[in-house]
Design a protein around this motif. Structure first.
Motif, mmCIF file in Angstrom:
data_model
loop_
_atom_site.group_PDB
_atom_site.id
_atom_site.type_symbol
_atom_site.label_atom_id
_atom_site.label_comp_id
_atom_site.label_asym_id
_atom_site.label_seq_id
_atom_site.Cartn_x
_atom_site.Cartn_y
_atom_site.Cartn_z
ATOM 1 N N GLU A 139 3.388 11.953 -4.275
ATOM 2 C CA GLU A 139 2.909 13.272 -3.761
ATOM 3 C C GLU A 139 1.536 13.572 -3.534
ATOM 4 O OE1 GLU A 139 4.839 15.405 -2.496
ATOM 5 O OE2 GLU A 139 6.738 14.272 -2.952
ATOM 6 N N GLU A 140 0.500 12.904 -4.369
ATOM 7 C CA GLU A 140 -0.796 13.156 -4.668
ATOM 8 C C GLU A 140 -1.262 12.254 -3.070
ATOM 9 O OE1 GLU A 140 -2.338 13.014 -9.189
ATOM 10 O OE2 GLU A 140 -1.875 11.200 -8.156
ATOM 11 N N ILE A 141 -0.570 11.177 -2.904
ATOM 12 C CA ILE A 141 -1.042 10.515 -1.577
ATOM 13 C C ILE A 141 -0.525 11.140 -0.446
ATOM 14 C CG2 ILE A 141 -0.755 8.247 -0.204
ATOM 15 C CD1 ILE A 141 -0.420 6.957 -3.240
ATOM 16 N N PHE A 142 0.588 11.742 -0.541
ATOM 17 C CA PHE A 142 0.977 12.540 0.531
ATOM 18 C C PHE A 142 0.300 13.734 0.914
ATOM 19 C CE2 PHE A 142 4.358 15.324 2.906
ATOM 20 C CZ PHE A 142 4.317 14.664 4.103
ATOM 21 N N ASP A 143 -0.178 14.431 -0.045
ATOM 22 C CA ASP A 143 -1.056 15.407 0.119
ATOM 23 C C ASP A 143 -2.401 15.062 0.834
ATOM 24 O OD1 ASP A 143 0.434 17.297 -1.172
ATOM 25 O OD2 ASP A 143 -0.427 17.322 -3.158
ATOM 26 N N ALA A 145 0.688 -1.398 -0.075
ATOM 27 C CA ALA A 145 -0.154 -0.159 -0.089
ATOM 28 C C ALA A 145 0.765 1.255 -0.133
ATOM 29 C CB ALA A 145 -0.829 -0.047 1.352
ATOM 30 N N GLY A 146 2.184 1.284 0.498
ATOM 31 C CA GLY A 146 2.893 2.105 0.255
ATOM 32 C C GLY A 146 3.244 2.964 1.773
ATOM 33 N N LYS A 147 2.837 2.229 2.746
ATOM 34 C CA LYS A 147 3.160 2.650 4.237
ATOM 35 C C LYS A 147 4.473 3.227 4.458
ATOM 36 C CE LYS A 147 1.859 -1.243 6.122
ATOM 37 N NZ LYS A 147 1.670 -1.954 4.685
ATOM 38 N N GLY A 148 5.395 2.603 4.185
ATOM 39 C CA GLY A 148 7.046 3.025 4.372
ATOM 40 C C GLY A 148 7.302 4.252 3.637
ATOM 41 N N THR A 149 6.858 4.278 2.491
ATOM 42 C CA THR A 149 7.309 5.340 1.529
ATOM 43 C C THR A 149 6.586 6.586 2.197
ATOM 44 O OG1 THR A 149 7.316 4.152 -0.501
ATOM 45 C CG2 THR A 149 7.106 6.288 -0.622
#
Length: 185
Positions: free
Chosen positions: A174-178, A12-16
């Motif tokens: 970046e989109e997910i981080f936003d 899912a991208g947790k670490g990132t």
């Protein structure tokens, strides 16, 4: 001060995202996987215990994981908060974490769950080439179903507490981080 749990299935991208959050919010990132690896590498008593459990293909028991996390969270670097990744994985771990925080006058401020469709997760895991020997489509599907079975109750536990924020985990980093920043602010 912010205590955040980042949650989601393998791939899912947790670490990132946890790394980006760590830099942005200036809060340390605690990954149980990293602590395990560090202890195994340094051959600490805990590391040896964990290695034999993992080598046998078993999950590390709640009690061992909880002791490890409590020990780590007692360090001064977590006084201003923490981003927990890979923990809690069971309701027992979640309850232990909550009571540990209560004893120390803290609480979970946000439980962020990254939602990603299964097909996308499988593609991500198979393409990231971590070289895990169990990364065949069937094995990955199995890991995902184990995740759903074992960790869905944790999600429900925090839903009842009103702490859960669902984050769409599809899109650019970046989109997910936003989306995460919006959810936490």
């Amino acid at each position: 001060m912010m205590n955040i749990i980042i949650f989601g299935p393998p791939g899912a991208g947790k670490g990132t995202q946890a790394e980006k959050m760590q830099k942005h919010f200036n809060i340390p990132h605690l990954s149980t996987g990293n602590i395990f690896r560090e202890n195994i590498k340094n051959e600490t008593p805990l590391g040896k215990k964990v290695k034999s459990i993992l080598d046998a293909g078993n999950l590390v028991p709640d009690e061992t994981v909880v002791d490890l996390v409590k020990d780590e969270l007692s360090k001064p670097k977590y006084d201003k908060g923490v981003i927990l990744d890979g923990f809690p994985r069971t309701v027992a771990q979640a309850e232990a974490l909550d009571s540990f925080f209560e004893e120390n006058g803290k609480k979970i401020d946000a439980f962020l769950t990254l939602t990603v469709p299964e097909e996308e997760l499988i593609n991500r895991i198979l393409s990231r080439g971590e070289g895990r020997s169990d990364d065949t489509p069937e094995k990955v599907k199995n890991r995902l179903s184990v995740y759903q079975k074992e960790t869905a109750p944790v999600l429900n536990y925090y839903k009842e507490k009103g702490a859960v924020k669902e984050i769409d985990g599809v899109g650019s980093i970046e989109e997910i981080f936003d989306r995460i920043k919006d959810a936490v602010s």
